[in-house]
Design a protein around this motif. Sequence first.
Motif: not given
Length: 523
Positions: A7-14
């Motif tokens: 989830s952290d990676l997804d938000i960072s990428a977004s």
Amino acid sequence: MAASTDSDLDISASIAGILSEEHSPEHLQVLKKFTAALRDKEYRDAVEEEAFSSLLKVLSRLRDELLAVSCDDQDLRSVALQLQLTAECFRAQRNACVQSTRNQSLLRKLGFIDVSLKHMSFLQTTESRDGIFEPLRCGIQFLGNMSVGNQTCKDDIWHQSFPNLLLQLLSVDDEKAVSYASMVLHTCLDEAKVEELSDPQNIHLALKVMELCRTQPDLDWTVLIATQYFLKSSALVESMYSGMSHHERVTLLELLSAQLQEEDSEECGIPSNVARFLATSFQEGCGAVLTLATGSASSDEVLQEALTVISLLDVLCEMTSDHRQFMFLQDHPDLLGTTVELLRQVHAIGKASKNIFSAAQSFSFSGDGDPASQSPVISFKAHLIRLIGNLCYSNTDNQNKDLLRTQGQPRTGNECERSGRHPPHPGQLQHRQQQPIYQPVGHLYHQEPPRTQHAEPGADRRPGTPRHRGLLGTQGVGLPGGGARWKLAAQNCEERLLKRPQRSSQERGGARPTSRFSCEVFV
């Protein structure tokens, strides 16, 4: 834990993806998702530096875009989405700092303080007011959470915003933004920073805080700043007093009086130099009160100057009543002589013609249209007598001074003549024979005080009864109601301070201020 990492990676990428695209409502949803995720302490403590770096780049881009619109003289309403995105960036930053020294230090290292302050400086100077208050409030809240419990962040915020930006934020035409800015100032202040405020180039920030105490009396933070910091610095008090109008001085003196009257205020924190300064100011300006007996009292400036003198007298009475740390005022050069001479002049003016100092004043406090009942000088002579008695209490040198015999001969009973509309009040002074004020008058003063008067203040006080305020306390002056306090202004800071702590949280609409925006973070 793996799910959390994904989830952290997804938000960072977004968040990083926002930088390469035109702004859209979907970007706002991405930031709101990040803000919501930061409410969770576990996520907050594990979020990667890369996510914050991307957020900082988004905030910087938004600032550049808003600056470009402003330079082109376009209305900021055309960039409403950018303003919403800015507010959401500040919310995410605000939530990231809650109970997290790690994130406070990380955001400071990345440069969030500098970028955020520049962004807020631009927002509060824009002519268009549509939509700017929301990001401005969230940005100030971020500064508040950033500074709590982190001295390094406090110092950074102070050095980059003092004094101009802090003054600008306190001047914003939005009550919530001003309240949050006051909280930030209160959090950052310490003894050294208060001394900086006393410098001539910085004094306008302190004066703004005092102005807010007068104009926004329900704003707790400014009152706390004044009582917990300003009044404890003699240099700042003197600088503020010198730069204030008479109307503003009355507010400062009311706060001082309220601080002195706080229960268990044996050590109220007010320096002795402040007491000396106020005594000197009273001596230099006390003649202004005599203008109330003439037609010149119709001038607002003259009236305010006289009210300042009355407030000074009130504070000096409090300082010499039950406050041992200020009893050195008994030896202040010519203070006793000045007070006795003023009493003599007031008495003489009152006898010479019908005026506000004449003995036939009514002591009605019913406020039913009688101008005399609403006059702030209705017990001025009683307060002069109170100060004289306090200056002579247990002080043989002052008791034996010739000035008391040659000048202090007003008929005390005349000053307390009651109105025929009201029955005698228990303890009301009634004149029987003319006598000097150094002799007993209604047991207000004794050459040899009884031993019981040396007991600790309040030792024999029943629960719920007012604390005795020294030899000439407010309960023994002989006025109806036990000596009502001055009503100097429609909005009296002293009255508010004394009453506010007794209100419940529900009556106040919430809890008392704390050192953190905890009520704002998770809204």
